[in-house]
Enzyme design. Structure first.
Site, PDB file in Angstrom:
ATOM      1  CD  GLU A  26      14.573  -2.370  -1.468  1.00  0.00           C
ATOM      2  OE1 GLU A  26      13.687  -2.494  -0.632  1.00  0.00           O
ATOM      3  OE2 GLU A  26      14.468  -1.657  -2.473  1.00  0.00           O
ATOM      4  CB  SER A 154      15.212  -1.586   2.395  1.00  0.00           C
ATOM      5  OG  SER A 154      14.245  -2.495   1.944  1.00  0.00           O
ATOM      6  CE1 TYR A 220      12.622  -5.347   5.593  1.00  0.00           C
ATOM      7  CE2 TYR A 220      14.413  -3.775   5.312  1.00  0.00           C
ATOM      8  CZ  TYR A 220      13.189  -4.286   4.916  1.00  0.00           C
ATOM      9  OH  TYR A 220      12.530  -3.721   3.853  1.00  0.00           O
ATOM     10  NE  ARG A 259       5.114   1.076   3.672  1.00  0.00           N
ATOM     11  CZ  ARG A 259       6.335   0.594   3.450  1.00  0.00           C
ATOM     12  NH1 ARG A 259       6.515  -0.661   3.119  1.00  0.00           N
ATOM     13  NH2 ARG A 259       7.376   1.388   3.581  1.00  0.00           N
ATOM     14  CG  ASP A 261       6.721   4.940   3.789  1.00  0.00           C
ATOM     15  OD1 ASP A 261       5.764   4.205   4.087  1.00  0.00           O
ATOM     16  OD2 ASP A 261       7.802   4.499   3.358  1.00  0.00           O
ATOM     17  CD  GLU A 274      10.329   6.033   0.516  1.00  0.00           C
ATOM     18  OE1 GLU A 274      10.465   5.059  -0.228  1.00  0.00           O
ATOM     19  OE2 GLU A 274      11.216   6.442   1.285  1.00  0.00           O
ATOM     20  CG  ASN A 276       7.615   1.990  -0.329  1.00  0.00           C
ATOM     21  OD1 ASN A 276       8.784   1.763  -0.548  1.00  0.00           O
ATOM     22  ND2 ASN A 276       7.218   2.817   0.637  1.00  0.00           N
ATOM     23  N   GLY A 280       7.178  -4.736   1.038  1.00  0.00           N
ATOM     24  CA  GLY A 280       7.470  -6.035   1.643  1.00  0.00           C
ATOM     25  C   GLY A 280       6.205  -6.839   1.879  1.00  0.00           C
TER      26      GLY A 280
END
Length: 310
Positions: A26, A154, A220, A259, A261, A274, A276, A280
């Site tokens: 990443e 990612s 992205y 974060r 998800d 999951e 994070n 980002g």
């Protein structure tokens, strides 16, 4: 830009090192995050500089002079507890979760084990190995699965599979990125993400993609990915998702910001995928998007995250 920070607040933050780059898959995303964070800090007059973290991270950080670190690294070596451990040894405060939470959060399989044990809904999953019984696993997962390297971000190395042959192929593909690979029951429905800032869950975002799932390109590269904010959920459902995400975040012992998800199935049930711990941070990223909806500009968000290290 109309956000300002007082002289006393600047003095309290001292000299800030923004850690970016790193050596994980990443790296390009991290360079973008770090550049955006550094630019925001410099624009409001915070004494900040960037460090492009390489293979010699211990040497780089021990030789640099700084008071605290903003970790804008993603993936292994930056988000998995190792950088956090190094900063602990150097006695430097840093943004985000500590060593254990970072290591646990980076490991999707072990995160799911904790959530499962604490009755947080997360899709059924199996660890895959070379000699796995592909047929019985696909059967147990209902004939549709998501194969993931357990310690990548990612969406790198991920594939949606519909057959036992696809499961075997996708295991081989994912294992190029990590020797721990899981197959997770695929939840048909809507995808959401909930940003956490301090002790608060920010407004949820619904992710809509024309791709098979919200993969690397959808994140992205694609121009047609939609981010619904407001999320489109009724107030009671959004409140349920926020509460569930905050609980799950704390169960992994995460702190500061991050974060979670999630998916919502066709019956309206939420399933967490999951966490994070270093998401980002470009102006197009999900946490800044949610913060803006909650009334925080990008520079205000960056300072808020940094001030949690004081």
């Amino acid at each position: 830009m109309n956000y300002e920070i007082s002289a006393s607040d600047k003095a309290a933050l001292g000299k800030v090192a923004v850690l970016m780059g790193g050596t994980s898959a990443e790296r390009p995303v991290s360079l973008n995050s770090g550049s955006a964070v550094l630019k925001a800090l410099l624009e409001i007059g915070v004494d900040a500089f960037g460090i492009d973290v390489g293979e010699n991270a211990a040497e780089q950080l021990s030789q640099a002079e700084f008071d605290r670190a903003f970790i804008a690294l993603h993936g292994r070596g930056g988000e998995d507890g190792t950088m956090q451990g190094l900063l602990e040894l150097l006695n430097k405060p840093y943004t985000g979760s500590g060593v254990m939470a970072s290591a646990l959060g980076m490991d999707k399989w072990r995160t799911k084990l904790v959530w499962d044990a604490c009755n947080v809904a997360t899709p059924k999953a199996f660890v895959l190995e070379k000699n796995s019984d592909w047929n019985s696993i696909m059967q147990a997962l209902g004939g549709l699965a998501m194969v993931k390297p357990a310690r990548e971000g990612s969406s790198i190395g991920m594939r949606k599979v519909h057959s036992s042959e696809g499961l075997a192929d996708s295991y081989a593909f994912a294992s190029q990125h990590d020797d721990l690979v899981i197959a997770e029951q695929y939840v048909e429905g809507k995808e959401f993400t909930v940003a956490i800032l301090g002790d608060k869950a920010l407004p949820a975002i619904q992710l809509i993609t024309t791709h098979d799932f919200y993969d690397f390109d959808a994140k992205y590269k694609a121009n047609d990915t939609q981010y619904l904010l407001p999320s489109g959920l009724p107030d009671y459902a959004e409140a349920e998702l926020q509460k569930m995400s905050l609980k799950a975040f704390k169960l992994v012992d995460c702190t500061g910001w991050g974060r979670v998800d999630a998916m919502q199935d066709e019956d309206g049930n939420f399933w967490l995928l999951e966490v994070n711990t270093s998401p980002g941070m470009t102006d197009h990223s999900l946490v800044p998007m949610a913060a803006k909806a909650g009334g925080l500009s990008f520079p205000a968000l960056v300072v808020n995250i940094l001030q949690q290290t004081l």
